[in-house]
Design a protein around this motif. Structure first.
Motif, PDB file in Angstrom:
ATOM      1  N   ALA A   1       0.843  -1.194   0.000  1.00 52.99           N
ATOM      2  CA  ALA A   1       0.000   0.000   0.000  1.00 52.99           C
ATOM      3  C   ALA A   1       0.877   1.242   0.000  1.00 52.99           C
ATOM      4  CB  ALA A   1      -0.942  -0.014   1.192  1.00 52.99           C
ATOM      5  N   ALA A   2       1.976   1.202   0.725  1.00 53.61           N
ATOM      6  CA  ALA A   2       2.895   2.335   0.756  1.00 53.61           C
ATOM      7  C   ALA A   2       3.510   2.567  -0.622  1.00 53.61           C
ATOM      8  CB  ALA A   2       3.988   2.100   1.797  1.00 53.61           C
ATOM      9  N   VAL A   3       3.835   1.505  -1.346  1.00 52.99           N
ATOM     10  CA  VAL A   3       4.380   1.634  -2.696  1.00 52.99           C
ATOM     11  C   VAL A   3       3.372   2.337  -3.604  1.00 52.99           C
ATOM     12  CG1 VAL A   3       5.067   0.335  -4.762  1.00 52.99           C
ATOM     13  CG2 VAL A   3       5.948  -0.323  -2.516  1.00 52.99           C
ATOM     14  N   VAL A   4       2.124   1.918  -3.532  1.00 55.89           N
ATOM     15  CA  VAL A   4       1.074   2.540  -4.350  1.00 55.89           C
ATOM     16  C   VAL A   4       0.918   4.006  -3.975  1.00 55.89           C
ATOM     17  CG1 VAL A   4      -1.399   2.554  -4.845  1.00 55.89           C
ATOM     18  CG2 VAL A   4      -0.139   0.400  -4.804  1.00 55.89           C
ATOM     19  N   ASN A   5       0.903   4.297  -2.690  1.00 51.39           N
ATOM     20  CA  ASN A   5       0.753   5.683  -2.241  1.00 51.39           C
ATOM     21  C   ASN A   5       1.913   6.562  -2.671  1.00 51.39           C
ATOM     22  OD1 ASN A   5      -1.744   5.329  -1.030  1.00 51.39           O
ATOM     23  ND2 ASN A   5      -0.834   4.718   0.912  1.00 51.39           N
ATOM     24  N   ASP A   6       3.102   5.978  -2.803  1.00 49.26           N
ATOM     25  CA  ASP A   6       4.289   6.741  -3.183  1.00 49.26           C
ATOM     26  C   ASP A   6       4.521   6.783  -4.693  1.00 49.26           C
ATOM     27  OD1 ASP A   6       4.754   7.244  -0.531  1.00 49.26           O
ATOM     28  OD2 ASP A   6       6.284   5.679  -0.305  1.00 49.26           O
ATOM     29  N   ALA A   7       3.751   6.013  -5.460  1.00 55.13           N
ATOM     30  CA  ALA A   7       3.933   5.985  -6.910  1.00 55.13           C
ATOM     31  C   ALA A   7       3.698   7.381  -7.479  1.00 55.13           C
ATOM     32  CB  ALA A   7       2.986   4.977  -7.547  1.00 55.13           C
ATOM     33  N   ALA A   8       4.549   7.760  -8.403  1.00 48.43           N
ATOM     34  CA  ALA A   8       4.496   9.108  -8.979  1.00 48.43           C
ATOM     35  C   ALA A   8       3.118   9.451  -9.529  1.00 48.43           C
ATOM     36  CB  ALA A   8       5.556   9.242 -10.069  1.00 48.43           C
ATOM     37  N   CYS A   9       2.455   8.509 -10.134  1.00 43.88           N
ATOM     38  CA  CYS A   9       1.154   8.791 -10.753  1.00 43.88           C
ATOM     39  C   CYS A   9       0.032   8.830  -9.745  1.00 43.88           C
ATOM     40  CB  CYS A   9       0.838   7.768 -11.836  1.00 43.88           C
ATOM     41  SG  CYS A   9       0.693   6.087 -11.191  1.00 43.88           S
ATOM     42  N   CYS A  10       0.280   8.350  -8.558  1.00 41.66           N
ATOM     43  CA  CYS A  10      -0.790   8.250  -7.551  1.00 41.66           C
ATOM     44  C   CYS A  10      -0.716   9.341  -6.509  1.00 41.66           C
ATOM     45  CB  CYS A  10      -0.723   6.881  -6.853  1.00 41.66           C
ATOM     46  SG  CYS A  10      -0.895   5.511  -7.996  1.00 41.66           S
ATOM     47  N   VAL A  11       0.337  10.129  -6.526  1.00 44.96           N
ATOM     48  CA  VAL A  11       0.536  11.160  -5.517  1.00 44.96           C
ATOM     49  C   VAL A  11      -0.107  12.461  -5.988  1.00 44.96           C
ATOM     50  CG1 VAL A  11       2.262  12.548  -4.301  1.00 44.96           C
ATOM     51  CG2 VAL A  11       2.679  10.122  -4.732  1.00 44.96           C
ATOM     52  N   THR A  12      -0.862  13.078  -5.128  1.00 42.75           N
ATOM     53  CA  THR A  12      -1.456  14.372  -5.426  1.00 42.75           C
ATOM     54  C   THR A  12      -0.441  15.452  -5.097  1.00 42.75           C
ATOM     55  OG1 THR A  12      -3.612  13.491  -4.852  1.00 42.75           O
ATOM     56  CG2 THR A  12      -3.406  15.874  -4.951  1.00 42.75           C
ATOM     57  N   ALA A  13      -0.216  16.326  -6.057  1.00 39.09           N
ATOM     58  CA  ALA A  13       0.737  17.417  -5.839  1.00 39.09           C
ATOM     59  C   ALA A  13       0.229  18.328  -4.726  1.00 39.09           C
ATOM     60  CB  ALA A  13       0.935  18.197  -7.128  1.00 39.09           C
ATOM     61  N   PRO A  14       1.154  18.892  -3.928  1.00 36.90           N
ATOM     62  CA  PRO A  14       0.723  19.797  -2.863  1.00 36.90           C
ATOM     63  C   PRO A  14      -0.083  20.971  -3.427  1.00 36.90           C
ATOM     64  CG  PRO A  14       3.066  19.282  -2.656  1.00 36.90           C
ATOM     65  CD  PRO A  14       2.589  18.706  -3.955  1.00 36.90           C
ATOM     66  N   GLY A  15      -1.190  21.263  -2.798  1.00 37.37           N
ATOM     67  CA  GLY A  15      -2.019  22.374  -3.217  1.00 37.37           C
ATOM     68  C   GLY A  15      -3.010  22.058  -4.328  1.00 37.37           C
ATOM     69  N   SER A  16      -2.921  20.837  -4.911  1.00 33.37           N
ATOM     70  CA  SER A  16      -3.858  20.505  -5.978  1.00 33.37           C
ATOM     71  C   SER A  16      -5.016  19.693  -5.397  1.00 33.37           C
ATOM     72  CB  SER A  16      -3.163  19.689  -7.078  1.00 33.37           C
ATOM     73  OG  SER A  16      -2.827  18.413  -6.600  1.00 33.37           O
ATOM     74  N   THR A  17      -6.075  19.635  -6.141  1.00 28.01           N
ATOM     75  CA  THR A  17      -7.227  18.823  -5.716  1.00 28.01           C
ATOM     76  C   THR A  17      -7.487  17.773  -6.742  1.00 28.01           C
ATOM     77  OG1 THR A  17      -8.749  20.357  -6.783  1.00 28.01           O
ATOM     78  CG2 THR A  17      -8.289  20.721  -4.441  1.00 28.01           C
TER      79      THR A  17
END
Length: 120
Positions: free
Chosen positions: A103-119
């Motif tokens: 789950a941590a790998v998925v959460n850290d995947a570049a495509c799965c991370v929400t950029a700070p300040g974005s929705t």
């Protein structure tokens, strides 16, 4: 996903060049990459690359489209998701800590991370 489809997909990925091609296509996103560019980037001759793309295509992991004189290949994200879901289906066996690292790998995947300040 049925076991036969999972075996076909995993068999297609069980080759160094095909796995590298698939990873590049996943990284490239839905716009894909021309076959010639894949061949040059991985230093594979064109007819060998064609054979590898054919194997990945038969496994449903890549799709192609013609744009002018080029054939553009892209990863089939739905199939990738189905395969990952199949592999993870019975992961925890009642012990969530077993899958927590995944789950941590998925959460850290570049495509799965929400950029700070974005929705999202």
């Amino acid at each position: 996903m049925e076991i036969t489809a999972a075996v076909n997909a995993l068999s297609a990925l069980a080759h160094e060049t095909r796995l590298s091609v698939f990873r590049r296509l996943v990284q490239a996103g839905p716009e894909g990459v021309p076959a010639g560019e894949l061949a040059r980037g991985l230093d594979v001759i064109a007819n060998t690359m064609s054979a590898h793309l054919n194997v990945l295509g038969h496994a449903g992991l890549v799709q192609s489209r013609r744009v002018g004189r080029s054939i553009i290949y892209s990863a089939t994200y739905d199939r990738m998701t189905d395969l990952l879901a199949y592999l993870m289906e019975d992961c925890c066996g009642g012990s969530p800590e077993v899958c927590a690292p995944l789950a941590a790998v998925v959460n850290d995947a570049a495509c799965c991370v929400t950029a700070p300040g974005s929705t999202q």
